[in-house]
Write a protein that holds these residues in place. Structure first.
Motif, PDB file in Angstrom:
ATOM      1  N   ASP A   1       0.725  -1.186   0.086  1.00  0.00           N
ATOM      2  CA  ASP A   1      -0.004  -0.006   0.080  1.00  0.00           C
ATOM      3  C   ASP A   1       0.707   1.174  -0.022  1.00  0.00           C
ATOM      4  OD1 ASP A   1      -2.610  -1.612   0.063  1.00  0.00           O
ATOM      5  OD2 ASP A   1      -2.423  -1.418   2.224  1.00  0.00           O
ATOM      6  N   ARG A   2       1.990   1.157   0.797  1.00  0.00           N
ATOM      7  CA  ARG A   2       2.804   2.312   0.853  1.00  0.00           C
ATOM      8  C   ARG A   2       3.500   2.674  -0.502  1.00  0.00           C
ATOM      9  NH1 ARG A   2       4.433   0.116   5.900  1.00  0.00           N
ATOM     10  NH2 ARG A   2       6.148  -0.586   4.842  1.00  0.00           N
ATOM     11  N   VAL A   3       3.842   1.544  -1.166  1.00  0.00           N
ATOM     12  CA  VAL A   3       4.472   1.850  -2.603  1.00  0.00           C
ATOM     13  C   VAL A   3       3.530   2.369  -3.514  1.00  0.00           C
ATOM     14  CG1 VAL A   3       5.712   0.752  -4.339  1.00  0.00           C
ATOM     15  CG2 VAL A   3       6.059   0.011  -2.040  1.00  0.00           C
ATOM     16  N   ARG A   4       2.302   1.656  -3.467  1.00  0.00           N
ATOM     17  CA  ARG A   4       1.515   2.190  -4.659  1.00  0.00           C
ATOM     18  C   ARG A   4       1.032   3.466  -4.457  1.00  0.00           C
ATOM     19  NH1 ARG A   4      -4.037  -1.298  -4.030  1.00  0.00           N
ATOM     20  NH2 ARG A   4      -4.074  -0.491  -2.068  1.00  0.00           N
ATOM     21  N   ASN A   5       0.845   3.892  -3.007  1.00  0.00           N
ATOM     22  CA  ASN A   5       0.162   5.470  -2.823  1.00  0.00           C
ATOM     23  C   ASN A   5       1.568   6.430  -3.162  1.00  0.00           C
ATOM     24  OD1 ASN A   5      -2.086   4.432  -1.732  1.00  0.00           O
ATOM     25  ND2 ASN A   5      -1.265   4.469   0.232  1.00  0.00           N
TER      26      ASN A   5
ATOM     27  N   LEU B   1       3.808   5.873  -5.581  1.00  0.00           N
ATOM     28  CA  LEU B   1       4.041   5.863  -7.018  1.00  0.00           C
ATOM     29  C   LEU B   1       2.965   6.835  -7.492  1.00  0.00           C
ATOM     30  CD1 LEU B   1       4.764   2.071  -7.614  1.00  0.00           C
ATOM     31  CD2 LEU B   1       6.309   3.894  -8.275  1.00  0.00           C
ATOM     32  N   ARG B   2       1.595   6.662  -7.009  1.00  0.00           N
ATOM     33  CA  ARG B   2       0.475   7.614  -7.545  1.00  0.00           C
ATOM     34  C   ARG B   2       0.709   8.964  -7.160  1.00  0.00           C
ATOM     35  NH1 ARG B   2      -4.620   3.551  -6.077  1.00  0.00           N
ATOM     36  NH2 ARG B   2      -4.501   1.961  -7.808  1.00  0.00           N
ATOM     37  N   ASP B   3       1.146   9.217  -5.915  1.00  0.00           N
ATOM     38  CA  ASP B   3       1.254  10.581  -5.741  1.00  0.00           C
ATOM     39  C   ASP B   3       2.504  11.463  -6.386  1.00  0.00           C
ATOM     40  OD1 ASP B   3      -0.686  10.174  -4.164  1.00  0.00           O
ATOM     41  OD2 ASP B   3       0.365  10.129  -2.114  1.00  0.00           O
ATOM     42  N   GLU B   4       3.466  10.770  -6.482  1.00  0.00           N
ATOM     43  CA  GLU B   4       4.715  11.162  -6.909  1.00  0.00           C
ATOM     44  C   GLU B   4       4.792  11.155  -8.470  1.00  0.00           C
ATOM     45  OE1 GLU B   4       8.219  10.364  -4.795  1.00  0.00           O
ATOM     46  OE2 GLU B   4       7.221  10.441  -2.806  1.00  0.00           O
ATOM     47  N   LEU B   5       4.544   9.947  -8.997  1.00  0.00           N
ATOM     48  CA  LEU B   5       4.797   9.812 -10.387  1.00  0.00           C
ATOM     49  C   LEU B   5       3.781   9.693 -11.344  1.00  0.00           C
ATOM     50  CD1 LEU B   5       7.808   7.332 -10.140  1.00  0.00           C
ATOM     51  CD2 LEU B   5       7.768   9.869 -10.355  1.00  0.00           C
ATOM     52  N   GLY B   6       2.453   9.653 -10.742  1.00  0.00           N
ATOM     53  CA  GLY B   6       1.182   9.198 -11.448  1.00  0.00           C
ATOM     54  C   GLY B   6       1.101   7.779 -12.004  1.00  0.00           C
ATOM     55  N   LEU B   7       1.776   6.812 -11.357  1.00  0.00           N
ATOM     56  CA  LEU B   7       1.695   5.617 -11.967  1.00  0.00           C
ATOM     57  C   LEU B   7       1.216   4.470 -10.923  1.00  0.00           C
ATOM     58  CD1 LEU B   7       5.597   5.573 -13.412  1.00  0.00           C
ATOM     59  CD2 LEU B   7       3.573   5.897 -14.442  1.00  0.00           C
ATOM     60  N   ASP B   8       0.950   3.377 -11.652  1.00  0.00           N
ATOM     61  CA  ASP B   8       0.443   2.243 -10.502  1.00  0.00           C
ATOM     62  C   ASP B   8       1.837   1.271 -10.566  1.00  0.00           C
ATOM     63  OD1 ASP B   8      -2.187   2.937 -10.134  1.00  0.00           O
ATOM     64  OD2 ASP B   8      -2.732   2.264 -12.103  1.00  0.00           O
ATOM     65  N   PRO B   9       1.742   0.364  -9.659  1.00  0.00           N
ATOM     66  CA  PRO B   9       2.746  -0.398  -9.354  1.00  0.00           C
ATOM     67  C   PRO B   9       2.998  -1.364 -10.758  1.00  0.00           C
ATOM     68  CG  PRO B   9       1.400  -0.485  -7.537  1.00  0.00           C
ATOM     69  CD  PRO B   9       0.982   0.353  -8.393  1.00  0.00           C
ATOM     70  N   GLY B  10       4.050  -1.991 -11.186  1.00  0.00           N
ATOM     71  CA  GLY B  10       4.258  -2.626 -12.438  1.00  0.00           C
ATOM     72  C   GLY B  10       3.681  -4.030 -12.092  1.00  0.00           C
ATOM     73  N   PRO B  11       3.658  -4.731 -13.059  1.00  0.00           N
ATOM     74  CA  PRO B  11       3.117  -6.076 -13.062  1.00  0.00           C
ATOM     75  C   PRO B  11       3.648  -7.125 -12.054  1.00  0.00           C
ATOM     76  CG  PRO B  11       3.989  -5.920 -15.037  1.00  0.00           C
ATOM     77  CD  PRO B  11       4.106  -4.551 -14.564  1.00  0.00           C
ATOM     78  N   ASP B  12       4.837  -7.298 -12.108  1.00  0.00           N
ATOM     79  CA  ASP B  12       5.324  -8.137 -11.120  1.00  0.00           C
ATOM     80  C   ASP B  12       5.122  -7.884  -9.596  1.00  0.00           C
ATOM     81  OD1 ASP B  12       6.676  -9.344 -13.291  1.00  0.00           O
ATOM     82  OD2 ASP B  12       8.753  -8.219 -12.847  1.00  0.00           O
ATOM     83  N   LEU B  13       5.148  -6.271  -9.311  1.00  0.00           N
ATOM     84  CA  LEU B  13       4.724  -6.248  -7.761  1.00  0.00           C
ATOM     85  C   LEU B  13       3.411  -6.330  -7.616  1.00  0.00           C
ATOM     86  CD1 LEU B  13       6.096  -5.311  -5.435  1.00  0.00           C
ATOM     87  CD2 LEU B  13       5.358  -2.843  -6.066  1.00  0.00           C
ATOM     88  N   ALA B  14       2.390  -6.216  -8.687  1.00  0.00           N
ATOM     89  CA  ALA B  14       1.078  -6.263  -8.573  1.00  0.00           C
ATOM     90  C   ALA B  14       0.656  -7.773  -8.404  1.00  0.00           C
ATOM     91  CB  ALA B  14       0.246  -5.801  -9.675  1.00  0.00           C
ATOM     92  N   ALA B  15       1.452  -8.689  -9.349  1.00  0.00           N
ATOM     93  CA  ALA B  15       1.185 -10.116  -9.009  1.00  0.00           C
ATOM     94  C   ALA B  15       1.534 -10.592  -7.688  1.00  0.00           C
ATOM     95  CB  ALA B  15       1.938 -10.737 -10.075  1.00  0.00           C
ATOM     96  N   LEU B  16       2.697 -10.109  -7.091  1.00  0.00           N
ATOM     97  CA  LEU B  16       3.058 -10.573  -5.756  1.00  0.00           C
ATOM     98  C   LEU B  16       2.162 -10.187  -4.765  1.00  0.00           C
ATOM     99  CD1 LEU B  16       5.203 -11.736  -3.866  1.00  0.00           C
ATOM    100  CD2 LEU B  16       6.311  -9.475  -3.791  1.00  0.00           C
ATOM    101  N   HIS B  17       1.350  -8.908  -4.866  1.00  0.00           N
ATOM    102  CA  HIS B  17       0.253  -8.616  -3.936  1.00  0.00           C
ATOM    103  C   HIS B  17      -0.562  -9.547  -4.152  1.00  0.00           C
ATOM    104  CE1 HIS B  17      -3.165  -5.878  -3.146  1.00  0.00           C
ATOM    105  NE2 HIS B  17      -2.659  -6.019  -1.927  1.00  0.00           N
ATOM    106  N   GLN B  18      -1.183 -10.001  -5.223  1.00  0.00           N
ATOM    107  CA  GLN B  18      -2.285 -11.031  -5.505  1.00  0.00           C
ATOM    108  C   GLN B  18      -1.799 -12.444  -4.745  1.00  0.00           C
ATOM    109  OE1 GLN B  18      -5.362 -10.206  -6.346  1.00  0.00           O
ATOM    110  NE2 GLN B  18      -4.731  -8.192  -6.377  1.00  0.00           N
ATOM    111  N   ALA B  19      -0.566 -12.750  -5.069  1.00  0.00           N
ATOM    112  CA  ALA B  19      -0.267 -13.826  -4.518  1.00  0.00           C
ATOM    113  C   ALA B  19      -0.321 -14.016  -2.847  1.00  0.00           C
ATOM    114  CB  ALA B  19       1.293 -14.355  -4.949  1.00  0.00           C
TER     115      ALA B  19
END
Length: 822
Positions: free
Chosen positions: A213-217, A219-237
């Motif tokens: 959650d910290r990384v996602r927030n 990335l969105r606040d400072e760069l306007g990006l979402d986490p990359g696919p590898d990090l998002a997949a790890l989150h779901q796992a």
């Protein structure tokens, strides 16, 4: 020759001796060549790196001069060093591959299919770092890009190491380190992924999700990006608790078979609370280092801690509730006689994991038969809940530090207790200074019971009674025993060596013979190593590893009596191979090595040598042929201190200068005694004139400085009387006047201001007689010297309204008779 840029600039010979490059721009030149990685650097660029816009009149010639200085420094350090700095068009290159940055990149790039091997190689690579790359010149244009590239490669290596250790199931061991690293680099998704896996594998699923959650927030606040696919997949796992994220089961560790630590043979005396203090430190830190001078009892204290931890029914670390126990045992490794390249092998052998050298010794992992490196050996000890005692690390301090660092990196369960005369100097180290035992205050005879409780006296009496069963502390020998303990600075080894002589010499003769302590303090015990059989050998053990600058400063410090300030050390110890600007760094190293003691004093920290170390250093000073020159620098410096104190005695700084002179009493006494011994009349007069006001001040207050005034007065009076006698024989009126001034200063120091005023009056008459006759009707006026003016002011202050009469009485007597009654 080896070069280091992964931290402050470092150069070492093949024999591991540090190389000193003396000038900043020469070090800057070397760093610029090292940053090029062996490629030629154009002369124009080197000129720009060294001088920027402030170029010398002939920049090419100036560059050649710096190149010549660098070549000379390398050649002086090791034959053939000059050839390393090669002239290659269009400029110069450093022809060496022995650079830590090159070694780091080679290791970091090595491909290893097995996770354990990969982790070992990366740990070895990261252990090469001693700080930020090119730390000395981080802002230099040549260093910025090179340092940034190396720092990025370092961070990548740390990410790869984390992944390799996760593959080995070391989730718990690395979670804390990854938390700190991820906080420094919050937008590196690969690093954050490693931390999430480590937390999840440690049973901390909610913290892993919070990390995402910290990384996602961010990335969105400072760069306007979402986490990359590898990090998002790890989150779901993690959310579905994927079994593939579970930490793999580790193979069972081979049991340790350590040799038992040597059992203490005598009672630990004078350190009643220290074993518990060390145990408490081991609870809070994984590496505790006992530091202190040779012979202070570091090994004995470590053995006591180990013995208590190994005692049946011990709850773990002694005296510390809840501290970890050591089910895998206690490993004691004696490193005093171990070659630097055999440290890791010696420790694993002590742990029972590897046989010592022999035909059946197993080969290294690479099949070469070479000993384990620190990383491989650390891997074999990783995961053990054991106490590892590394004794006498000082003669292999760098490899021991590297090995300890590898051990701390490899796992969180092991505790290390090291003994050394200097810190290992790695992250996570907790220092426990082991100081000499408390010594008795003088005089001791009035309270025998109190004297018997002083730790140094307790140790001396116990060991003396063991050597001579009839010995006991009593009123007849109390003064001698106290004197021995004070003169030996409460150093346990010296006290034990002295106690062994009581049977033959008795305490009174022993105390009287301590001026020749290195001949007296020796032992014939066969169960101790040679370095502990004599006091001289114990100090030589610390002297041998010192470099030329450290030896020079240490032997020059010995001329100080009662210690000195940093300024005093810089003034007296610089010269020859030691520049004044270097003295501070050398002093710091000598303090780290427990050869110089540092303590707060008036005006800041003061530095002193133990009396036995000072005696050894004075012998080395004489051997170097420097004693007269260094003593002269000492005397001149303390004369200037006295003159400064005199100059500021009437202002707001008066109290501060009084305290400074109190602290320097022994040095001032030594300076005057030296002036008398060298028959330096001018220096003796400078000292007596400048210190007269001080003695008057302290005499009025019945201060302890009285002993200083008496000592100075006696020494000065003898000296100036000799000078007066010689001047009278020669009929030298100016010399008679100067000698009378000196005697006046001596009488002021002795508290006889009335005699001083008469002597000053007689000196004025002598000066007038030495000058040309005044014309009729013209008053003859002589201008007093700076020293005479100080004496006159001090005498006026002391006598007040009685001064004119005493002064005129001196003028009324012939100068030749002035000193008769003094």
């Amino acid at each position: 020759m080896r070069f280091g840029v992964l931290g402050p600039l470092e150069i070492r010979t093949d024999g591991d001796r540090p190389v000193r490059v003396p000038e900043v721009k020469v070090r800057l030149l070397l760093s610029a060549l090292l940053a090029a990685g062996g490629r030629p650097v154009p002369s124009d660029r080197l000129i720009r790196d060294l001088w920027d816009e402030d170029r010398p009149a002939r920049p090419a010639a100036a560059l050649r001069a710096k190149v010549s200085q660098l070549r000379r420094a390398l050649e002086d350090a090791e034959p053939g060093g000059r050839a390393l700095v090669a002239a290659r068009a269009p400029g110069y290159a450093l022809a060496s591959e022995a650079v830590d940055a090159l070694r780091f990149e080679a290791l970091a790039s090595r491909t290893e299919p097995a996770s354990a091997a990969r982790a070992s190689v990366l740990t070895e690579a990261l252990a090469l770092w001693r700080g930020p790359a090119f730390a000395d010149f981080a802002d230099a244009p040549f260093a910025v890009a090179a340092a940034a590239r190396l720092e990025e490669r370092r961070l990548t290596a740390r990410e790869e190491l984390a992944e390799a250790r996760l593959a080995l199931g070391e989730h718990r061991a690395i979670a804390a380190d990854l938390t700190d690293l991820a906080a420094l680099h919050p937008l590196r998704e690969r690093l954050q992924a490693a931390l999430m896996r480590a937390l999840y594998g440690s049973g901390r699923q909610h913290e892993a999700l919070q990390c995402f959650d910290r990384v996602r927030n961010r990335l969105r606040d400072e760069l306007g990006l979402d986490p990359g696919p590898d990090l998002a997949a790890l989150h779901q796992a993690i959310l579905r608790q994927d079994p593939s994220l579970d930490a793999p089961a580790r193979a069972p560790l081979a049991p340790l078979a350590p040799a038992r630590p040597p059992a203490p043979r005598t009672e630990l005396i004078g350190r009643d609370t220290e074993p518990d203090a060390v145990a408490a430190a081991l609870r809070e830190a994984r590496l505790v280092t006992l530091t202190g001078p040779g012979g202070v009892g570091k090994t004995r204290l470590a053995l006591e801690v180990a013995a208590r931890a190994a005692a049946p029914g011990s709850p773990g670390v002694p005296g510390v509730p809840g501290a970890p126990d050591f089910p895998d045992g206690i490993v004691f490794a004696e490193l005093a006689g171990v070659a630097p390249d055999r440290v890791a092998e010696a420790v694993t052998a002590a742990a029972g994991l590897r046989e010592p050298d022999g035909p059946d010794a197993p080969d290294a992992p690479d099949g070469t038969g070479a000993p384990d490196g620190p990383v491989a050996a650390a891997g074999r000890l990783a995961g053990r809940r054991a106490l590892l005692v590394l004794d006498n690390c000082e003669h292999a301090i760098d490899p021991v530090a590297a090995f300890a660092d590898a051990l701390l990196t490899a796992g969180a369960e092991l505790r290390i207790l090291a003994t050394a005369r200097e810190p290992l100097g790695i992250s996570g180290e907790r220092l426990h200074p082991v100081t000499p035992l408390e010594i008795p205050e003088a005089p001791p005879e009035h309270d025998l019971a109190a004297l018997a409780r002083v730790p140094s006296v307790r140790l001396f009496v116990a060991r003396a009674a063991a050597a001579d069963p009839g010995f006991a502390l009593d009123g007849a020998n109390a003064a001698a025993v106290a004197a021995v303990c004070r003169r030996l600075d409460g150093l346990p080894l010296a006290l034990e060596l002295a106690a062994a002589r009581v049977r033959a010499l008795g305490p009174e003769t022993l105390a009287a013979r301590l001026d020749d302590r290195f001949r007296v303090l020796r032992s014939d015990r066969r169960d101790v190593p040679p370095r502990q059989r004599t006091l001289l050998a114990a100090i030589e053990w610390s002297w041998e590893p010192l470099g030329p600058a450290e030896r020079a400063v240490l032997r020059r410090l010995a001329v100080h009596a009662g210690g000195c300030t940093l300024e005093g050390a810089e003034e007296v110890c610089a010269g020859g191979e030691v520049e004044q600007a270097e003295v501070m760094d050398v002093i710091v190293r000598l303090v780290d090595r427990s050869l110089v003691m540092a303590a707060d004093g008036p005006g800041g920290v003061r530095y002193r040598l133990l009396e036995s170390v000072a005696a050894f250093a004075l012998d080395r000073l004489a051997d170097a042929g420097e004693r007269d020159d260094v003593q002269a620098r000492h005397d001149d410096y303390y004369a200037r201190v006295a003159e400064c104190a005199d100059a500021y005695r009437a202002g707001h700084a008066r109290v501060r200068w009084l305290a400074r002179l109190d602290a320097e009493a022994a040095n001032l006494r030594r300076a005057l005694e030296s002036a008398v011994g060298r028959r330096d009349a001018h220096l003796a007069l400078r000292l007596t004139a400048s210190l007269a006001w001080y003695w008057i001040e302290r005499g009025r207050a019945a201060h302890a400085g009285r002993s200083l005034g008496a000592a100075l007065a006696d020494a000065a009076a003898v000296h100036h009387l000799d000078g007066l006698a010689s001047a009278r024989i020669l009929g030298d009126a100016p010399a008679i006047a100067s000698a009378l001034d000196g005697l006046a200063g001596a009488r002021l120091l002795a508290g006889r201001a009335d005699q001083a005023a008469r002597l000053l009056g007689a000196a004025a008459t002598a000066r007038e007689a030495a000058g040309p006759p005044a014309p009729p009707g013209v008053l003859h006026v002589t201008v007093p010297s700076r020293e005479t003016a100080r004496l006159l002011a001090a005498a006026r202050t002391a006598l007040g309204d009685a001064f004119p009469a005493a002064y005129d009485a001196g003028r009324a007597h012939p100068p030749a008779e002035a000193a008769a009654g003094r």
